[in-house]
Design a protein around this motif. Sequence first.
Motif, short mmCIF file in Angstrom:
data_model
loop_
_atom_site.label_atom_id
_atom_site.label_comp_id
_atom_site.label_asym_id
_atom_site.label_seq_id
_atom_site.Cartn_x
_atom_site.Cartn_y
_atom_site.Cartn_z
N UNK A 63 -11.74 -0.01 8.06
CA UNK A 63 -11.30 0.07 6.43
C UNK A 63 -10.93 -1.08 6.10
N UNK A 64 -11.21 -1.27 4.86
CA UNK A 64 -10.85 -2.61 3.91
C UNK A 64 -9.91 -2.14 2.98
N UNK A 65 -8.97 -3.20 2.87
CA UNK A 65 -7.89 -3.08 1.98
C UNK A 65 -7.82 -4.15 1.01
N UNK A 66 -8.50 -3.81 -0.24
CA UNK A 66 -8.33 -5.06 -1.39
C UNK A 66 -7.00 -5.04 -2.10
N UNK A 67 -6.64 -6.30 -2.30
CA UNK A 67 -5.43 -6.61 -3.02
C UNK A 67 -5.82 -7.44 -4.07
N UNK A 68 -5.52 -7.08 -5.25
CA UNK A 68 -5.59 -7.78 -6.55
C UNK A 68 -4.48 -8.28 -7.13
N UNK A 99 -9.63 -4.52 7.57
CA UNK A 99 -9.73 -5.52 7.13
C UNK A 99 -9.17 -6.07 5.53
N UNK A 100 -8.18 -7.04 5.45
CA UNK A 100 -7.63 -7.18 4.30
C UNK A 100 -8.42 -8.27 3.06
N UNK A 101 -8.92 -7.89 2.04
CA UNK A 101 -9.73 -8.61 1.29
C UNK A 101 -8.80 -8.92 0.00
N UNK A 102 -8.12 -10.09 0.08
CA UNK A 102 -7.24 -10.30 -1.36
C UNK A 102 -8.09 -11.00 -2.11
N UNK A 103 -7.86 -11.08 -3.56
CA UNK A 103 -8.40 -11.96 -4.41
C UNK A 103 -7.42 -13.32 -4.60
N UNK A 131 -12.73 1.94 1.47
CA UNK A 131 -12.26 1.01 0.80
C UNK A 131 -11.31 1.31 -0.45
N UNK A 132 -9.78 0.64 -0.18
CA UNK A 132 -8.80 0.90 -0.79
C UNK A 132 -8.34 -0.24 -1.43
N UNK A 133 -8.27 -0.29 -2.64
CA UNK A 133 -7.63 -1.52 -3.57
C UNK A 133 -6.03 -1.27 -4.16
N UNK A 134 -5.15 -1.97 -3.65
CA UNK A 134 -3.75 -1.58 -4.03
C UNK A 134 -3.01 -2.81 -4.10
N UNK A 135 -2.50 -3.48 -5.22
CA UNK A 135 -2.86 -2.73 -6.40
C UNK A 135 -4.30 -3.21 -7.01
N UNK A 136 -4.61 -2.24 -7.89
CA UNK A 136 -5.84 -2.58 -8.61
C UNK A 136 -5.49 -2.77 -10.25
N UNK A 137 -5.65 -4.08 -10.43
CA UNK A 137 -5.24 -4.52 -11.80
C UNK A 137 -6.46 -4.14 -12.78
N UNK A 138 -6.00 -4.16 -14.24
CA UNK A 138 -7.02 -3.95 -15.26
C UNK A 138 -8.04 -4.59 -15.22
N UNK A 139 -7.87 -6.08 -14.68
CA UNK A 139 -8.93 -7.11 -14.75
C UNK A 139 -9.95 -6.69 -13.49
N UNK A 140 -9.44 -6.30 -12.35
CA UNK A 140 -10.22 -5.75 -11.14
C UNK A 140 -11.01 -4.53 -11.47
N UNK A 141 -10.19 -3.59 -12.13
CA UNK A 141 -11.00 -2.29 -12.48
C UNK A 141 -12.36 -2.61 -13.55
#
Length: 400
Positions: A1-6, A29-33, A76-86
């Motif tokens: 699983x991938x956890x994206x963080x914006x 796996x954490x994938x932050x911006x 893949x889950x992105x939390x939080x997903x900002x307006x820019x990321x989306x």
Amino acid sequence: MVLGVSGGIAAYKACELLRRLTESGHDVTVVPTAAALEFVGPATWAALSGKPVSTQVWTDAHAVPHVRIGQEADLVVVAPATADLMARAAHGLADDLLTSTLLTARCPVVLAPAMHTEMWEHPATRANVETLRGRGVHVIEPAEGRLTGKDTGKGRLPEAAEIFEVCRSVLGGDTPGDLAGRRVVVSAGGTREYLDPVRFLGNRSSGIQGYALASEAARRGAEVTLISANAVQPDPAGVEVVHVETTEQLRDAVVKAALHADSVVMAAAPADFRPTTTSDTKIKKAADGSAPAIELEQNPDILATISHERAHEHQVVVGFAAETGDATGSVLDHAREKLARKGCDLLVVNDVSGGAVFGSPDNEAVILGADGSRVDVPRGTKTALARVVWDQVRERLVGP
């Protein structure tokens, strides 16, 4: 699983989501911006996930991380997903490791937005959300509540527990969207009947089951109104919440909301009785040690009212019964009598002997149908019971 963080202030809440994911056995796996690391540092993500963290496509370039991470993910889950990321995801940009992962992922993707209300409501954001949903991305509705500073409104990141349940549902393939286009009303919590400005008669209902029902209905596509009586849980994301205190207020809110509902689920525990009179001032202790006599009168029966006076003939009404056995009959004896008397389509029966169920994250129940059916639901989470309840409701709804 991938956890994206914006890069939003709600990034700190993703730590709790990561803990829930790893403790439930997922390899995350954490994938932050780069912006996300301004809020929560890489050491935190590495410690919680047990893996090194990078935002760069150049780190370990020989392993081609900008392609491999997305290719190998089950979710893949992105939390939080900002307006820019989306916006970047909707337009297929791949200018960092997270957006590259989203572009290469062929697994389910869940986005949990968090931003100020004005940003969420902007036509550009709404168009991006619709684009993403049209591609099969699960975009969770943000919650309403306190944002940064003094601002409040829609745009708050849903609680970690809610996002976790969405991820679990998506992984299990049990998000059918079979309530899309349906309007449902759920009540939750326990009402209070005031004796004076300080004291009230109440009950032990926590509202956890009702909130689980509301959240599950929203995940399955329904338009949900939750009538909440003194529950302390955060408002569920994507749900209209009406807060009430007394049984009379609960009745008025439920009757009003039920006018346009396909189904009404009465999970709240209304007080059966109320004082005939209420003191405007605090009732004082008597010097002689005597206690005041309290005269009670019966409250209106909300479940019977909406069952016998339905807004339309195809409306499906569900009641809950917290029962104990006694000398006159067993739990199910009393429940069957109540089902017939109330006139609802389904009755979810809880054996509450010894205070079981109240405040617990788990539940077990027997669902009795007016058609003579019986479904036994073994002990599990209240979300699991909510799924079974909505399965039974969906079978009884008329039309697609």
